[in-house]
Structure formats: C-alpha cells, structure tokens
Scaffold this motif. Structure first.
Motif, PDB file in Angstrom:
ATOM      1  N   LEU A  49      94.035  84.575 -48.856  1.00 17.53           N
ATOM      2  CA  LEU A  49      95.236  84.075 -49.523  1.00 17.53           C
ATOM      3  C   LEU A  49      95.677  82.739 -48.924  1.00 17.53           C
ATOM      4  N   GLY A  52      93.164  80.141 -50.061  1.00 13.45           N
ATOM      5  CA  GLY A  52      93.253  79.890 -51.494  1.00 13.45           C
ATOM      6  C   GLY A  52      94.295  78.835 -51.841  1.00 13.45           C
ATOM      7  N   LYS A  53      95.324  78.700 -51.021  1.00 11.08           N
ATOM      8  CA  LYS A  53      96.345  77.683 -51.257  1.00 11.08           C
ATOM      9  C   LYS A  53      95.767  76.272 -51.134  1.00 11.08           C
ATOM     10  N   GLY A  55      92.346  75.614 -51.334  1.00 14.52           N
ATOM     11  CA  GLY A  55      91.039  75.517 -51.965  1.00 14.52           C
ATOM     12  C   GLY A  55      89.882  75.802 -51.025  1.00 14.52           C
ATOM     13  N   ARG A  57      87.451  78.650 -49.050  1.00 12.14           N
ATOM     14  CA  ARG A  57      86.981  80.036 -49.139  1.00 12.14           C
ATOM     15  C   ARG A  57      86.902  80.607 -47.730  1.00 12.14           C
ATOM     16  N   LEU A  63      86.686  81.902 -54.863  1.00 13.11           N
ATOM     17  CA  LEU A  63      88.027  81.326 -54.991  1.00 13.11           C
ATOM     18  C   LEU A  63      88.713  81.714 -56.294  1.00 13.11           C
ATOM     19  N   ILE A  64      87.948  81.899 -57.365  1.00 12.57           N
ATOM     20  CA  ILE A  64      88.563  82.263 -58.645  1.00 12.57           C
ATOM     21  C   ILE A  64      89.240  83.630 -58.548  1.00 12.57           C
ATOM     22  N   LYS A  67      92.490  83.111 -56.390  1.00 11.92           N
ATOM     23  CA  LYS A  67      93.557  82.419 -57.107  1.00 11.92           C
ATOM     24  C   LYS A  67      94.160  83.276 -58.212  1.00 11.92           C
ATOM     25  N   LYS A  68      93.367  84.174 -58.812  1.00 11.23           N
ATOM     26  CA  LYS A  68      93.918  85.085 -59.820  1.00 11.23           C
ATOM     27  C   LYS A  68      94.710  86.206 -59.167  1.00 11.23           C
ATOM     28  N   GLY A  69      94.484  86.429 -57.885  1.00 19.20           N
ATOM     29  CA  GLY A  69      95.290  87.387 -57.154  1.00 19.20           C
ATOM     30  C   GLY A  69      94.773  88.801 -57.143  1.00 19.20           C
TER      31      GLY A  69
END
Length: 80
Positions: A49, A52-53, A55, A57, A63-64, A67-69
């Motif tokens: 997390l 992810g802020k 960019g 890994r 990462l997708i 970012k989707k959580g």
C-alpha cells in the motif's frame, strides 16, 4: 578491587545493539516474509500500500491489484 570507570562511548553499546536489531527485523520482515511467504492470493500488505502511492512494487502483487485495493481476477491482471 578498584571501581570500574566507563567512558561515554561505553553507554552507546545498548543503543547500537537496539539499532542493529531494528534494522535486522525490518530486513527480515520486508525481504523474506513479504516476498517469499505471501502469495498473490493473500491480502495486500502495508508495504505494498505504501509503495502503491508512489508507483513502486513492494510485494508479490502487481501494481494494478494494489491500486484497485484488493484481489483482481487473473484475466484482469494479464490484460494490464
């Protein structure tokens, strides 16, 4: 028996040992546990997390997914 005398440098020993312990604990938790013990089907970790802020890994999930959580189907990850 004479009284023992300490230099100020002698008092820094516990601080240095504590710092080495903290660094060792961070290295073990980040590199070993985060990359080898967590699979892509597990929950997203705090390291991921945080990365992810920016960019980056920082774990086993792409990462997708970070970012989707949450968990994303394998087809969606392959399309990205």
């Amino acid at each position: 028996m004479p009284k023992q005398e300490f230099n100020p440098l002698d008092y820094t020993g516990p601080l240095i040992v504590g710092a080495i312990f903290c660094v060792f604990l961070f290295v073990i938790s980040f590199f070993v546990i985060n990359f080898f013990c967590i699979t892509k089907y597990d929950d997203i970790t705090k390291f991921e997390l945080m990365g992810g802020k920016y960019g980056w890994r920082l774990g086993p999930h792409p990462l997708i997914v970070v970012k989707k959580g949450g968990f994303v189907a394998e087809e969606e990850v392959d399309d990205a």
